[in-house]
Design a protein around this motif. Structure first.
Motif: not given
Length: 118
Positions: A111-112, A22, A107-108, A25, A104-105
């Motif tokens: 987070n998942s 994180t 980090w998403n 990123y 964005v891809v």
């Protein structure tokens, strides 16, 4: 040491490495505001801790982040070399859009709690 404490230690290590991904990123995002320096800090973190994430879903994130830096450096270099010919600006815009997309891809997916798929 019993199995339960070993599992707990592995979970804590994974959470620590996830926080580190994180941070990287975040470094990539901050690169837009601070002339790219955080981008280099982030990739240094990736290279220093790459062995720690082997065999986890975070390995794909570290690879993704390293490739993002290489793409950014190549795009910025190509943009600088072709700016006088009138296409450098278009290459720069494409590089920035691609960087934003990859951040964005990634980090998403992080987070998942899933790997990045290319």
């Amino acid at each position: 040491m019993n199995e339960s404490s070993t599992d707990q230690t592995d979970i804590e290590k994974l959470h620590s490495l996830k926080r580190l991904a994180t941070v990287v990123y975040l470094c990539q995002v901050l690169a837009f505001a601070f002339a790219g320096l955080p981008l280099l800090v982030g990739v240094i973190i990736n290279f220093m801790r790459q062995d720690d994430v082997k065999g986890t879903f975070l390995e794909s994130h570290f690879d993704w982040q390293i490739k993002t830096v290489w793409i950014a450096l190549a795009g910025l270099a190509l943009s600088g070399l072709t700016f006088e010919f009138g296409i450098g600006l278009f290459i720069l815009i494409a590089t920035v859009v691609l960087m934003v997309y990859r951040i964005v891809v990634g980090w998403n997916a992080l987070n998942s709690d899933r790997p990045v798929s290319e």
